[in-house]
Motif scaffolding. Structure first.
Motif, PDB file in Angstrom:
ATOM      1  N   GLU A 225     -40.580  51.892   1.621  1.00 31.45           N
ATOM      2  CA  GLU A 225     -39.232  52.180   2.140  1.00 31.45           C
ATOM      3  C   GLU A 225     -39.164  51.939   3.639  1.00 31.45           C
ATOM      4  N   VAL A 226     -40.214  52.292   4.363  1.00 34.69           N
ATOM      5  CA  VAL A 226     -40.253  52.068   5.813  1.00 34.69           C
ATOM      6  C   VAL A 226     -40.217  50.579   6.136  1.00 34.69           C
ATOM      7  N   ALA A 227     -40.966  49.729   5.349  1.00 30.19           N
ATOM      8  CA  ALA A 227     -40.974  48.282   5.601  1.00 30.19           C
ATOM      9  C   ALA A 227     -39.583  47.691   5.385  1.00 30.19           C
ATOM     10  N   GLY A 228     -38.883  48.127   4.296  1.00 30.52           N
ATOM     11  CA  GLY A 228     -37.544  47.620   4.043  1.00 30.52           C
ATOM     12  C   GLY A 228     -36.580  47.997   5.157  1.00 30.52           C
ATOM     13  N   ARG A 229     -36.714  49.215   5.634  1.00 28.54           N
ATOM     14  CA  ARG A 229     -35.804  49.668   6.693  1.00 28.54           C
ATOM     15  C   ARG A 229     -36.098  48.949   8.005  1.00 28.54           C
ATOM     16  N   ARG A 230     -37.363  48.575   8.229  1.00 31.78           N
ATOM     17  CA  ARG A 230     -37.695  47.822   9.440  1.00 31.78           C
ATOM     18  C   ARG A 230     -37.053  46.426   9.397  1.00 31.78           C
ATOM     19  N   ARG A 231     -37.086  45.753   8.204  1.00 34.04           N
ATOM     20  CA  ARG A 231     -36.440  44.432   8.093  1.00 34.04           C
ATOM     21  C   ARG A 231     -34.943  44.537   8.331  1.00 34.04           C
ATOM     22  N   ALA A 232     -34.314  45.571   7.762  1.00 33.28           N
ATOM     23  CA  ALA A 232     -32.871  45.768   7.983  1.00 33.28           C
ATOM     24  C   ALA A 232     -32.564  45.983   9.464  1.00 33.28           C
ATOM     25  N   VAL A 233     -33.437  46.712  10.162  1.00 35.71           N
ATOM     26  CA  VAL A 233     -33.232  46.971  11.594  1.00 35.71           C
ATOM     27  C   VAL A 233     -33.332  45.676  12.377  1.00 35.71           C
ATOM     28  N   ASP A 234     -34.297  44.758  11.995  1.00 35.58           N
ATOM     29  CA  ASP A 234     -34.420  43.475  12.699  1.00 35.58           C
ATOM     30  C   ASP A 234     -33.158  42.644  12.544  1.00 35.58           C
ATOM     31  N   GLY A 235     -32.570  42.607  11.317  1.00 35.17           N
ATOM     32  CA  GLY A 235     -31.334  41.858  11.108  1.00 35.17           C
ATOM     33  C   GLY A 235     -30.182  42.430  11.926  1.00 35.17           C
ATOM     34  N   LEU A 236     -30.087  43.747  11.958  1.00 34.50           N
ATOM     35  CA  LEU A 236     -29.022  44.389  12.739  1.00 34.50           C
ATOM     36  C   LEU A 236     -29.177  44.109  14.228  1.00 34.50           C
ATOM     37  N   ARG A 237     -30.442  44.038  14.703  1.00 36.23           N
ATOM     38  CA  ARG A 237     -30.670  43.741  16.121  1.00 36.23           C
ATOM     39  C   ARG A 237     -30.204  42.325  16.473  1.00 36.23           C
ATOM     40  N   ALA A 238     -30.440  41.315  15.554  1.00 34.40           N
ATOM     41  CA  ALA A 238     -29.970  39.942  15.803  1.00 34.40           C
ATOM     42  C   ALA A 238     -28.451  39.909  15.873  1.00 34.40           C
ATOM     43  N   GLN A 239     -27.777  40.592  14.922  1.00 35.23           N
ATOM     44  CA  GLN A 239     -26.315  40.656  14.951  1.00 35.23           C
ATOM     45  C   GLN A 239     -25.820  41.313  16.236  1.00 35.23           C
ATOM     46  N   LEU A 240     -26.538  42.355  16.692  1.00 31.95           N
ATOM     47  CA  LEU A 240     -26.130  43.055  17.908  1.00 31.95           C
ATOM     48  C   LEU A 240     -26.218  42.144  19.136  1.00 31.95           C
ATOM     49  N   ASP A 241     -27.287  41.317  19.190  1.00 30.60           N
ATOM     50  CA  ASP A 241     -27.424  40.389  20.319  1.00 30.60           C
ATOM     51  C   ASP A 241     -26.284  39.370  20.343  1.00 30.60           C
ATOM     52  N   ASP A 242     -25.910  38.831  19.144  1.00 32.07           N
ATOM     53  CA  ASP A 242     -24.815  37.874  19.062  1.00 32.07           C
ATOM     54  C   ASP A 242     -23.498  38.501  19.522  1.00 32.07           C
ATOM     55  N   LEU A 243     -23.264  39.737  19.076  1.00 32.98           N
ATOM     56  CA  LEU A 243     -22.020  40.430  19.449  1.00 32.98           C
ATOM     57  C   LEU A 243     -21.983  40.706  20.958  1.00 32.98           C
ATOM     58  N   ARG A 244     -23.114  41.046  21.530  1.00 33.94           N
ATOM     59  CA  ARG A 244     -23.159  41.303  22.979  1.00 33.94           C
ATOM     60  C   ARG A 244     -22.824  40.024  23.766  1.00 33.94           C
ATOM     61  N   GLN A 245     -23.326  38.837  23.294  1.00 29.04           N
ATOM     62  CA  GLN A 245     -23.053  37.581  23.988  1.00 29.04           C
ATOM     63  C   GLN A 245     -21.563  37.252  23.917  1.00 29.04           C
ATOM     64  N   ARG A 246     -20.965  37.428  22.744  1.00 29.09           N
ATOM     65  CA  ARG A 246     -19.538  37.165  22.577  1.00 29.09           C
ATOM     66  C   ARG A 246     -18.705  38.126  23.439  1.00 29.09           C
ATOM     67  N   ARG A 247     -19.162  39.420  23.527  1.00 27.92           N
ATOM     68  CA  ARG A 247     -18.433  40.398  24.348  1.00 27.92           C
ATOM     69  C   ARG A 247     -18.446  39.981  25.815  1.00 27.92           C
ATOM     70  N   ASP A 248     -19.544  39.408  26.324  1.00 28.10           N
ATOM     71  CA  ASP A 248     -19.634  38.989  27.730  1.00 28.10           C
ATOM     72  C   ASP A 248     -18.648  37.854  28.009  1.00 28.10           C
ATOM     73  N   GLU A 249     -18.542  36.888  27.055  1.00 32.51           N
ATOM     74  CA  GLU A 249     -17.598  35.790  27.249  1.00 32.51           C
ATOM     75  C   GLU A 249     -16.161  36.300  27.305  1.00 32.51           C
ATOM     76  N   VAL A 250     -15.797  37.219  26.395  1.00 30.99           N
ATOM     77  CA  VAL A 250     -14.443  37.777  26.372  1.00 30.99           C
ATOM     78  C   VAL A 250     -14.145  38.523  27.671  1.00 30.99           C
ATOM     79  N   VAL A 251     -15.136  39.266  28.201  1.00 32.07           N
ATOM     80  CA  VAL A 251     -14.938  40.028  29.446  1.00 32.07           C
ATOM     81  C   VAL A 251     -14.652  39.085  30.609  1.00 32.07           C
ATOM     82  N   LYS A 252     -15.365  37.932  30.671  1.00 36.36           N
ATOM     83  CA  LYS A 252     -15.129  36.970  31.749  1.00 36.36           C
ATOM     84  C   LYS A 252     -13.717  36.405  31.671  1.00 36.36           C
ATOM     85  N   THR A 253     -13.261  36.048  30.448  1.00 37.46           N
ATOM     86  CA  THR A 253     -11.908  35.520  30.261  1.00 37.46           C
ATOM     87  C   THR A 253     -10.856  36.542  30.707  1.00 37.46           C
ATOM     88  N   LEU A 254     -11.046  37.811  30.349  1.00 37.97           N
ATOM     89  CA  LEU A 254     -10.107  38.880  30.726  1.00 37.97           C
ATOM     90  C   LEU A 254     -10.049  39.058  32.242  1.00 37.97           C
TER      91      LEU A 254
END
Length: 525
Positions: A225-254
């Motif tokens: 169960e711990v190994a499965g939850r670690r893989r899910a956390v890695d996927g969520l971290r990649a999505q979080l990095d993508d969202l942070r990059q998109r948020r920076d672009e939107v902030v510059k435009t604003l």
């Protein structure tokens, strides 16, 4: 002299000094020095005080002796007794001081117990907060109580069977204290407590082992169960990095849009301000044109305006002259009215003062007619005051004498109470002597018939002497009461006379005030 304690045969209490006062047959202070004595023997006739010394030791240490109460240990006629006992135990010297005073009608009985330890050249105080606390400290130091002492190391007079007559439970307790069996009971209690504590620790450890075994059984499942939850956390971290990059672009435009919006707003505000300034300039130009036309019309009528202004000035001068004359006339009329009012007021005041003087003259004539009577009344009051004399001095003398009589009466009453208490004590001793198997009040030894009659005759003789002295004191108290009543009656008479004197003085002051007033009025007339 060595007193063995029950804790170890190698530990002995060695007496060093015994001091006692008004204890049993020892009325005067007596001090016994045991230093340098290894073995002591007390010998003497019955009633000489051998047992009293041993009773003094037990009473000092435990507050107990052969008698049933502390009052029986007091010497005949004494009010307070004191015993000081010093001893060495385990190489340390201690000193116990015990005092006892019986209750009297004017005071309550009191008991005192002190414990000291030798510290070089001085004594260090070891006493507790109260008598009970101090006694517990002494018992702890000695390791033995009074009952164990009189059943082991010390045999009371006429009570050699003290131990054999006790109940089995009491004998067991005494032997337990002598052999120090209580120490083993303490060890048993401590061992039981330690056993209970160890058993509780074992139960706690067993519960922890059971919990660890249950966790080990589900460990593979938890790891997957711990190994499965670690893989899910890695996927969520990649999505979080993508969202942070998109948020920076939107902030510059604003930020770019906000800058452009601020510039546009500033330009619009500047345009509005310029339009308002243009409108204000147009309005000012129209007002100036209107004023120029008005001034031109006025200049066209300059000759007419000058002629009318000169006529207005002439009329204004004439009006000012008329107003000045009017003001002068009004001032003269007001001054005339003020003078008339002042004259009327002065006339009225003079008439009122004249009437008052006439009334005052008539009153003074009536008062002067009373002058001979007031002078006669003053002479009468002077005679009455002289007849009363020095009342304060007489009252002070009587008051001082009354205080002396009261003080003497209090002393006589205290002596009567003391004599009555002494007669009651003698009566109690006679009742003790009349009892069967009576013992000596001093040494507590049995008395023969001849000794009992002799002591009874001595006590009765003392009682008759005290009775005669008591009756003399009572007669003197009655005489003092009669004299106090006479003096009190005389004091009341003097107080009444002093009150009359005060009233006469007030009346005399009033008459003299009236005479002084009449004299002043006569001088004025």
């Amino acid at each position: 002299m060595r007193i063995e304690t029950p804790q170890s045969t190698r530990i002995a209490m060695i007496p060093t000094r015994l001091s006692l006062s008004q204890f049993l047959c020892y009325r005067e202070p007596v001090e016994v020095d045991f230093q340098g004595i290894r073995l002591a023997c007390l010998s003497g006739e019955n009633g000489a005080g051998k047992s009293a010394l041993l009773d003094a030791i037990t009473w000092a240490l435990w507050g107990k002796a052969r008698s049933n109460s502390d009052q029986d240990l007091l010497s005949l006629g004494a009010r307070e007794m004191c015993v000081e006992f010093a001893f060495i135990l385990n190489g340390q010297e201690y000193q116990v001081i015990r005092r006892r005073a019986i209750a009297t009608p004017g005071s309550s009985g009191r008991a005192m117990l002190e414990l000291h330890a030798r510290d070089g050249e001085r004594w260090r105080v070891l006493s507790g907060n109260n008598l009970r606390h101090t006694q517990s400290i002494i018992d702890k130091i000695l390791g033995i109580d009074y009952d164990t002492f009189i059943n082991s190391a010390f045999v009371l007079q006429n009570r050699a069977d003290e131990f054999t007559t006790k109940t089995p439970a009491e004998r067991k307790r005494v032997l337990g204290e002598i052999l120090n069996l209580g120490e083993y009971d303490q060890y048993e209690r401590l061992a039981r407590e330690e056993l209970r504590r160890r058993e509780q620790e074992i139960r706690s450890i067993e519960q922890d082992l059971e919990a660890i075994e249950s966790y080990l059984q589900i460990l593979p499942q938890l790891e997957a169960e711990v190994a499965g939850r670690r893989r899910a956390v890695d996927g969520l971290r990649a999505q979080l990095d993508d969202l942070r990059q998109r948020r920076d672009e939107v902030v510059k435009t604003l930020q770019v849009l906000e800058t452009a919006e601020r510039v546009s707003a500033q330009q619009a505000q500047r345009a509005e301000q310029l339009a308002l300034q243009v409108q204000e300039r147009e309005r000012q130009r129209a007002e100036l044109c209107e004023r120029v036309r008005a001034h031109e019309a006025v200049l066209a009528r300059a000759g007419e305006i000058t002629a009318r202004f000169e006529r207005w000035q002439q009329l204004r001068q004439a009006m000012d002259e008329l107003n000045r004359r009017l003001h002068e006339r009004q001032a003269l009329l007001a001054a005339e009215r003020r003078l008339e009012d002042g004259i009327r007021r002065e006339v009225h005041c003079v008439e009122r003062e004249l009437h008052a003087c006439e009334q005052q003259i008539a009153h003074c004539e009536r008062e002067l007619a009373r002058l001979p009577g007031l002078e006669g009344e003053r002479r009468r009051l002077d005679r009455e005051l002289a007849a009363l004399g020095d009342l304060d001095g007489e009252m002070q003398q009587i008051q001082a004498h009354l205080q002396e009589l009261q003080s003497r009466r209090g002393e006589l009453q205290a002596e009567c109470r003391r004599l009555k208490e002494q007669m009651q004590e003698l009566k109690g001793k006679i009742d003790q002597l009349d009892a069967i198997d009576a013992a000596c009040p001093v040494c507590l030894r049995p008395l023969g018939e001849h000794e009992r009659d002799r002591l009874k005759a001595e006590i009765e003789s003392q009682g008759r002497a005290l009775g005669d002295e008591f009756r003399v004191r009572r007669a003197e108290i009655e005489r003092i009461d009669a004299e106090q009543a006479e003096r009190q009656t005389e004091m009341e008479r003097l107080q009444h006379a002093r009150a009359q004197r005060d009233r006469l003085r007030q009346e005399l002051a009033r008459v003299e005030t009236q005479l002084a007033g009449l004299a002043e009025r006569r001088a004025e007339l």
